[in-house]
Design an enzyme around this catalytic site. Structure first.
Site, PDB file in Angstrom:
ATOM      1  N   ARG A  27      17.959   8.706 -22.199  1.00  0.00           N
ATOM      2  CA  ARG A  27      16.813   9.200 -21.439  1.00  0.00           C
ATOM      3  C   ARG A  27      15.791   8.097 -21.154  1.00  0.00           C
ATOM      4  O   ARG A  27      15.311   7.959 -20.030  1.00  0.00           O
ATOM      5  CB  ARG A  27      16.136  10.345 -22.188  1.00  0.00           C
ATOM      6  CG  ARG A  27      14.988  11.016 -21.426  1.00  0.00           C
ATOM      7  CD  ARG A  27      15.491  11.789 -20.224  1.00  0.00           C
ATOM      8  NE  ARG A  27      15.520  10.999 -18.989  1.00  0.00           N
ATOM      9  CZ  ARG A  27      16.375  11.225 -18.000  1.00  0.00           C
ATOM     10  NH1 ARG A  27      17.283  12.180 -18.092  1.00  0.00           N
ATOM     11  NH2 ARG A  27      16.344  10.481 -16.911  1.00  0.00           N
ATOM     12  N   LYS A  87      -2.917   0.100  -8.453  1.00  0.00           N
ATOM     13  CA  LYS A  87      -2.712   1.538  -8.626  1.00  0.00           C
ATOM     14  C   LYS A  87      -1.313   1.766  -9.212  1.00  0.00           C
ATOM     15  O   LYS A  87      -0.398   2.217  -8.532  1.00  0.00           O
ATOM     16  CB  LYS A  87      -2.882   2.264  -7.297  1.00  0.00           C
ATOM     17  CG  LYS A  87      -4.294   2.143  -6.740  1.00  0.00           C
ATOM     18  CD  LYS A  87      -4.406   2.744  -5.352  1.00  0.00           C
ATOM     19  CE  LYS A  87      -5.811   2.557  -4.792  1.00  0.00           C
ATOM     20  NZ  LYS A  87      -5.931   3.076  -3.400  1.00  0.00           N
ATOM     21  N   LYS A 132     -16.037  -6.262  -3.790  1.00  0.00           N
ATOM     22  CA  LYS A 132     -16.064  -5.037  -3.003  1.00  0.00           C
ATOM     23  C   LYS A 132     -17.511  -4.588  -2.797  1.00  0.00           C
ATOM     24  O   LYS A 132     -18.455  -5.270  -3.205  1.00  0.00           O
ATOM     25  CB  LYS A 132     -15.239  -3.958  -3.702  1.00  0.00           C
ATOM     26  CG  LYS A 132     -13.785  -4.373  -3.944  1.00  0.00           C
ATOM     27  CD  LYS A 132     -12.992  -3.261  -4.596  1.00  0.00           C
ATOM     28  CE  LYS A 132     -11.962  -2.756  -3.631  1.00  0.00           C
ATOM     29  NZ  LYS A 132     -11.105  -1.699  -4.195  1.00  0.00           N
ATOM     30  N   GLU A 137     -13.917  -7.936   0.405  1.00  0.00           N
ATOM     31  CA  GLU A 137     -13.644  -6.760   1.229  1.00  0.00           C
ATOM     32  C   GLU A 137     -14.814  -6.525   2.179  1.00  0.00           C
ATOM     33  O   GLU A 137     -15.983  -6.546   1.765  1.00  0.00           O
ATOM     34  CB  GLU A 137     -13.468  -5.538   0.323  1.00  0.00           C
ATOM     35  CG  GLU A 137     -13.163  -4.253   1.075  1.00  0.00           C
ATOM     36  CD  GLU A 137     -13.056  -3.075   0.124  1.00  0.00           C
ATOM     37  OE1 GLU A 137     -11.923  -2.686  -0.205  1.00  0.00           O
ATOM     38  OE2 GLU A 137     -14.115  -2.558  -0.305  1.00  0.00           O
ATOM     39  N   ASP A 171     -11.299  -3.280   5.251  1.00  0.00           N
ATOM     40  CA  ASP A 171     -11.214  -1.960   4.633  1.00  0.00           C
ATOM     41  C   ASP A 171     -11.361  -0.862   5.676  1.00  0.00           C
ATOM     42  O   ASP A 171     -12.426  -0.713   6.289  1.00  0.00           O
ATOM     43  CB  ASP A 171     -12.297  -1.815   3.561  1.00  0.00           C
ATOM     44  CG  ASP A 171     -12.228  -0.478   2.843  1.00  0.00           C
ATOM     45  OD1 ASP A 171     -11.107  -0.030   2.557  1.00  0.00           O
ATOM     46  OD2 ASP A 171     -13.288   0.112   2.586  1.00  0.00           O
TER      47      ASP A 171
END
Length: 285
Positions: free
Chosen positions: A105, A140, A172, A201, A222
């Site tokens: 597994r 992320k 940012k 950004e 962005d």
């Protein structure tokens, strides 16, 4: 033979740590069901891929199996980064039956998740074919699995953004507000961390010009519209690499790439995990 990959994986100690966590939550004090099998029984196993996929995660699969049976034989018919058709047998194994069923597994969890990341990355790469753009990942990622997922992105033909908050500076909106201006934020970054890549950004063409004047290493656009992306490319004229972020999916990335930007960052490569369907079948003896 156990290894079958052409991309450089993370340090084996880091892979071992991933396996430690996986076994701690899955095996706990021991596999109660595996104890039903004779302790000295040998088994043959065959791993089949049921999806159209790009393979990734062999080092983690191997580490799971060999942790429980160091003498197991694992023969791979494919390598990380290979495109696999449905129904393909990708690996055959022989080893202690208890070890193979106990490792199954966790080994499959690593392989199916990382192959999913590689597969979606390959789809994004196909969508930008014929352009100069590099598709890059983001931070992320699944907690604790960043290096593994970023390895899988490379297996799928993509490229890595910064690994974390330590190896590059990305200024940012909130950093700019706290510093007072783009120029002030850039100056502080250069003074404190002169050796790190500096990315800023921007949210409009005025901020783009400020970033150009400040002399940054890369500029992230962005949530720019397509017309604004084209204007940004014209304004920059190749003087600073441009990256696109926001509203990127398989339907939009092709148009974005054709604006002439250099990088497109895609959170979906590692954030939206779709596991590849893999099947492991054992025969005792």
């Amino acid at each position: 033979m156990t290894a079958a990959f052409r991309f450089t994986p993370p340090d084996p100690a880091l892979i071992a740590a991933d396996v430690d966590r996986a076994f701690a939550e899955d095996l706990g004090k021991g596999d109660a069901t595996a104890s039903l099998l004779p302790a000295d029984a040998e088994a043959f196993a065959q791993l089949t891929c049921r999806d159209d996929a790009v393979l990734a995660g062999i080092p983690w699969f191997n580490a799971c199996v060999l942790r429980l049976d160091p003498n197991a034989r694992i023969d791979w018919q494919a390598s990380d980064g290979d495109r696999i058709a449905p129904g393909t047998v990708v690996c055959q194994m022989r080893g202690n039956a208890r070890a193979l069923v106990s490792a199954e597994r966790s080994a499959l969890n690593f392989l199916q998740m990382l192959s999913g990341t590689a597969t979606i990355t390959a789809a994004y790469m196909a969508a930008v074919a014929g352009t100069k753009v590099r598709v890059i990942d983001t931070r992320k990622t699944v907690p604790g699995m960043r290096l593994a997922q970023k390895y899988a992105v490379r297996c799928g033909g993509g490229h890595n953004h910064r690994m974390g908050l330590y190896d590059a500076i990305l200024v940012k909106e909130n950093h700019i507000i706290a510093a007072g201006s783009i120029a002030a934020a850039v100056l502080a970054a250069r003074q404190l961390h002169p050796s790190l890549q500096l990315i800023v950004e921007v949210e409009n063409l005025d901020e783009l010009q400020q970033a150009l004047d400040a002399g940054v290493d890369r500029i992230m656009l962005d949530n720019f519209t397509l017309p604004l992306m084209r204007e940004a490319v014209a304004m920059t004229a190749g003087s600073v690499p441009l990256e696109i972020s926001g509203n990127v999916n398989l339907q939009t990335i092709g148009e974005y790439a054709r604006t002439g930007v250099d990088y497109i960052s895609v959170g979906a490569l590692t954030k939206n995990v779709h596991a590849i369907d893999l099947s492991l079948r054992l025969k005792i003896g």
